[in-house]
Design a protein around this motif. Structure first.
Motif, PDB file in Angstrom:
ATOM      1  N   MET A   1       0.848  -1.180   0.000  1.00  0.00           N
ATOM      2  CA  MET A   1       0.000   0.000   0.000  1.00  0.00           C
ATOM      3  C   MET A   1       0.893   1.244   0.000  1.00  0.00           C
ATOM      4  O   MET A   1       1.832   1.350   0.760  1.00  0.00           O
ATOM      5  N   THR A   2       0.589   2.192  -0.883  1.00  0.00           N
ATOM      6  CA  THR A   2       1.387   3.412  -0.965  1.00  0.00           C
ATOM      7  C   THR A   2       0.784   4.491  -0.079  1.00  0.00           C
ATOM      8  O   THR A   2      -0.423   4.519   0.169  1.00  0.00           O
ATOM      9  N   ASP A   3       1.632   5.369   0.404  1.00  0.00           N
ATOM     10  CA  ASP A   3       1.166   6.477   1.232  1.00  0.00           C
ATOM     11  C   ASP A   3       0.475   7.508   0.368  1.00  0.00           C
ATOM     12  O   ASP A   3       0.918   7.807  -0.747  1.00  0.00           O
ATOM     13  N   LYS A   4      -0.605   8.063   0.884  1.00  0.00           N
ATOM     14  CA  LYS A   4      -1.317   9.126   0.185  1.00  0.00           C
ATOM     15  C   LYS A   4      -0.475  10.397   0.309  1.00  0.00           C
ATOM     16  O   LYS A   4      -0.021  10.743   1.402  1.00  0.00           O
ATOM     17  N   PRO A   5      -0.247  11.111  -0.816  1.00  0.00           N
ATOM     18  CA  PRO A   5       0.578  12.317  -0.724  1.00  0.00           C
ATOM     19  C   PRO A   5      -0.090  13.394   0.129  1.00  0.00           C
ATOM     20  O   PRO A   5      -1.306  13.503   0.179  1.00  0.00           O
ATOM     21  N   GLU A   6       0.734  14.157   0.789  1.00  0.00           N
ATOM     22  CA  GLU A   6       0.265  15.271   1.614  1.00  0.00           C
ATOM     23  C   GLU A   6      -0.311  16.357   0.703  1.00  0.00           C
ATOM     24  O   GLU A   6       0.227  16.636  -0.362  1.00  0.00           O
ATOM     25  N   THR A   7      -1.424  16.968   1.119  1.00  0.00           N
ATOM     26  CA  THR A   7      -2.028  18.050   0.347  1.00  0.00           C
ATOM     27  C   THR A   7      -1.680  19.380   1.007  1.00  0.00           C
ATOM     28  O   THR A   7      -1.936  19.587   2.194  1.00  0.00           O
ATOM     29  N   GLU A   8      -1.083  20.269   0.233  1.00  0.00           N
ATOM     30  CA  GLU A   8      -0.729  21.605   0.712  1.00  0.00           C
ATOM     31  C   GLU A   8      -1.860  22.558   0.338  1.00  0.00           C
ATOM     32  O   GLU A   8      -2.230  22.652  -0.833  1.00  0.00           O
ATOM     33  N   ARG A   9      -2.439  23.233   1.312  1.00  0.00           N
ATOM     34  CA  ARG A   9      -3.493  24.186   1.011  1.00  0.00           C
ATOM     35  C   ARG A   9      -2.896  25.579   0.883  1.00  0.00           C
ATOM     36  O   ARG A   9      -2.153  26.043   1.748  1.00  0.00           O
ATOM     37  N   VAL A  10      -3.192  26.234  -0.232  1.00  0.00           N
ATOM     38  CA  VAL A  10      -2.733  27.599  -0.493  1.00  0.00           C
ATOM     39  C   VAL A  10      -3.964  28.493  -0.475  1.00  0.00           C
ATOM     40  O   VAL A  10      -4.911  28.267  -1.227  1.00  0.00           O
ATOM     41  N   ASP A  11      -3.962  29.477   0.391  1.00  0.00           N
ATOM     42  CA  ASP A  11      -5.110  30.381   0.492  1.00  0.00           C
ATOM     43  C   ASP A  11      -5.163  31.328  -0.700  1.00  0.00           C
ATOM     44  O   ASP A  11      -4.144  31.881  -1.118  1.00  0.00           O
ATOM     45  N   CYS A  12      -6.353  31.496  -1.252  1.00  0.00           N
ATOM     46  CA  CYS A  12      -6.554  32.480  -2.317  1.00  0.00           C
ATOM     47  C   CYS A  12      -6.448  33.865  -1.694  1.00  0.00           C
ATOM     48  O   CYS A  12      -7.120  34.167  -0.697  1.00  0.00           O
ATOM     49  N   THR A  13      -5.627  34.708  -2.273  1.00  0.00           N
ATOM     50  CA  THR A  13      -5.433  36.057  -1.724  1.00  0.00           C
ATOM     51  C   THR A  13      -6.560  37.015  -2.108  1.00  0.00           C
ATOM     52  O   THR A  13      -6.587  38.155  -1.648  1.00  0.00           O
ATOM     53  N   ASP A  14      -7.501  36.537  -2.957  1.00  0.00           N
ATOM     54  CA  ASP A  14      -8.651  37.378  -3.328  1.00  0.00           C
ATOM     55  C   ASP A  14      -9.874  37.093  -2.467  1.00  0.00           C
ATOM     56  O   ASP A  14     -10.565  38.006  -2.031  1.00  0.00           O
ATOM     57  N   CYS A  15     -10.163  35.801  -2.227  1.00  0.00           N
ATOM     58  CA  CYS A  15     -11.405  35.472  -1.523  1.00  0.00           C
ATOM     59  C   CYS A  15     -11.200  34.736  -0.198  1.00  0.00           C
ATOM     60  O   CYS A  15     -12.142  34.630   0.587  1.00  0.00           O
ATOM     61  N   PHE A  16     -10.021  34.215   0.057  1.00  0.00           N
ATOM     62  CA  PHE A  16      -9.696  33.500   1.294  1.00  0.00           C
ATOM     63  C   PHE A  16     -10.720  32.416   1.637  1.00  0.00           C
ATOM     64  O   PHE A  16     -11.059  32.205   2.802  1.00  0.00           O
ATOM     65  N   ALA A  17     -11.202  31.720   0.601  1.00  0.00           N
ATOM     66  CA  ALA A  17     -12.232  30.691   0.810  1.00  0.00           C
ATOM     67  C   ALA A  17     -11.665  29.486   1.545  1.00  0.00           C
ATOM     68  O   ALA A  17     -10.487  29.156   1.429  1.00  0.00           O
ATOM     69  N   LEU A  18     -12.551  28.842   2.298  1.00  0.00           N
ATOM     70  CA  LEU A  18     -12.223  27.600   2.979  1.00  0.00           C
ATOM     71  C   LEU A  18     -12.930  26.457   2.255  1.00  0.00           C
ATOM     72  O   LEU A  18     -13.882  26.687   1.497  1.00  0.00           O
ATOM     73  N   PRO A  19     -12.492  25.226   2.486  1.00  0.00           N
ATOM     74  CA  PRO A  19     -13.195  24.094   1.860  1.00  0.00           C
ATOM     75  C   PRO A  19     -14.670  24.122   2.248  1.00  0.00           C
ATOM     76  O   PRO A  19     -15.034  24.393   3.393  1.00  0.00           O
ATOM     77  N   GLY A  20     -15.509  23.884   1.263  1.00  0.00           N
ATOM     78  CA  GLY A  20     -16.950  23.863   1.513  1.00  0.00           C
ATOM     79  C   GLY A  20     -17.713  23.458   0.273  1.00  0.00           C
ATOM     80  O   GLY A  20     -17.190  23.550  -0.844  1.00  0.00           O
ATOM     81  N   PRO A  21     -18.955  23.032   0.445  1.00  0.00           N
ATOM     82  CA  PRO A  21     -19.739  22.514  -0.689  1.00  0.00           C
ATOM     83  C   PRO A  21     -20.072  23.560  -1.751  1.00  0.00           C
ATOM     84  O   PRO A  21     -20.298  23.214  -2.907  1.00  0.00           O
ATOM     85  N   ASP A  22     -20.077  24.823  -1.400  1.00  0.00           N
ATOM     86  CA  ASP A  22     -20.397  25.863  -2.379  1.00  0.00           C
ATOM     87  C   ASP A  22     -19.160  26.448  -3.048  1.00  0.00           C
ATOM     88  O   ASP A  22     -19.265  27.238  -3.982  1.00  0.00           O
ATOM     89  N   ASN A  23     -17.995  26.089  -2.552  1.00  0.00           N
ATOM     90  CA  ASN A  23     -16.750  26.643  -3.075  1.00  0.00           C
ATOM     91  C   ASN A  23     -16.117  25.684  -4.086  1.00  0.00           C
ATOM     92  O   ASN A  23     -16.432  24.499  -4.118  1.00  0.00           O
ATOM     93  N   THR A  24     -15.221  26.224  -4.894  1.00  0.00           N
ATOM     94  CA  THR A  24     -14.547  25.449  -5.932  1.00  0.00           C
ATOM     95  C   THR A  24     -13.131  25.140  -5.485  1.00  0.00           C
ATOM     96  O   THR A  24     -12.405  26.034  -5.047  1.00  0.00           O
ATOM     97  N   ARG A  25     -12.744  23.878  -5.647  1.00  0.00           N
ATOM     98  CA  ARG A  25     -11.388  23.440  -5.291  1.00  0.00           C
ATOM     99  C   ARG A  25     -10.578  23.303  -6.575  1.00  0.00           C
ATOM    100  O   ARG A  25     -10.966  22.597  -7.505  1.00  0.00           O
ATOM    101  N   ILE A  26      -9.451  23.985  -6.637  1.00  0.00           N
ATOM    102  CA  ILE A  26      -8.503  23.848  -7.742  1.00  0.00           C
ATOM    103  C   ILE A  26      -7.297  23.123  -7.171  1.00  0.00           C
ATOM    104  O   ILE A  26      -6.672  23.594  -6.221  1.00  0.00           O
ATOM    105  N   ALA A  27      -6.968  21.979  -7.739  1.00  0.00           N
ATOM    106  CA  ALA A  27      -5.856  21.175  -7.230  1.00  0.00           C
ATOM    107  C   ALA A  27      -4.861  20.917  -8.342  1.00  0.00           C
ATOM    108  O   ALA A  27      -5.236  20.772  -9.509  1.00  0.00           O
TER     109      ALA A  27
END
Length: 138
Positions: A1-27
């Motif tokens: 089994m391989t380790d799942k890579p760590e996810t780095e979260r970068v805050d948007c400097t325009d909207c400072f959105a947090l993860p949520g169902p109405d927001n869009t995630r760009i990965a």
């Protein structure tokens, strides 16, 4: 089994959105496999600009592809005619033959000519020099 890579979260400097169902995630998957994600609100200016740029880029690629599909067959024919008109004993003959074969290989595919096909064609027209058994060195 391989380790799942760590996810780095970068805050948007325009909207400072947090993860949520109405927001869009760009990965993005970075070199080495790390994942970077940024969340945006639906009205975020950075997200709108990114979407516009992606749509424009996609449109440009479609236009270039349509142009190339129209031009390539006639340019290929001109190449074949020019190659056939050259004297066979010219020093450029291996280059002409390789180019003609590579362009023919491209004409026969809908994507790119894969690397191993390039290697086959180039090896055939530019084989490695083999030792001459009649030549001796001291």
């Amino acid at each position: 089994m391989t380790d799942k890579p760590e996810t780095e979260r970068v805050d948007c400097t325009d909207c400072f959105a947090l993860p949520g169902p109405d927001n869009t995630r760009i990965a993005y998957v970075k070199t080495g496999g790390a994942i970077s994600e940024t969340w945006h609100t639906p009205e975020c200016p950075a997200l709108v600009i990114m979407e516009i740029n992606m749509e424009e880029g996609s449109k440009r690629v479609r236009e270039q592809e349509a142009w190339a599909q129209g031009v390539f067959p006639t340019a290929h024919e001109r190449l074949k005619k020019a190659a056939a008109a050259l004297p066979a004993d010219t020093a450029a003959q291996p280059f002409v033959d390789a180019l003609t074969e590579l362009v023919q290989a491209q004409a026969e595919t809908t994507g790119f000519v894969v690397l191993h096909r390039w290697a086959e064609i180039l090896e055939r027209h530019f084989p490695p020099e083999l030792p001459d058994p009649d030549r001796t060195t001291e």
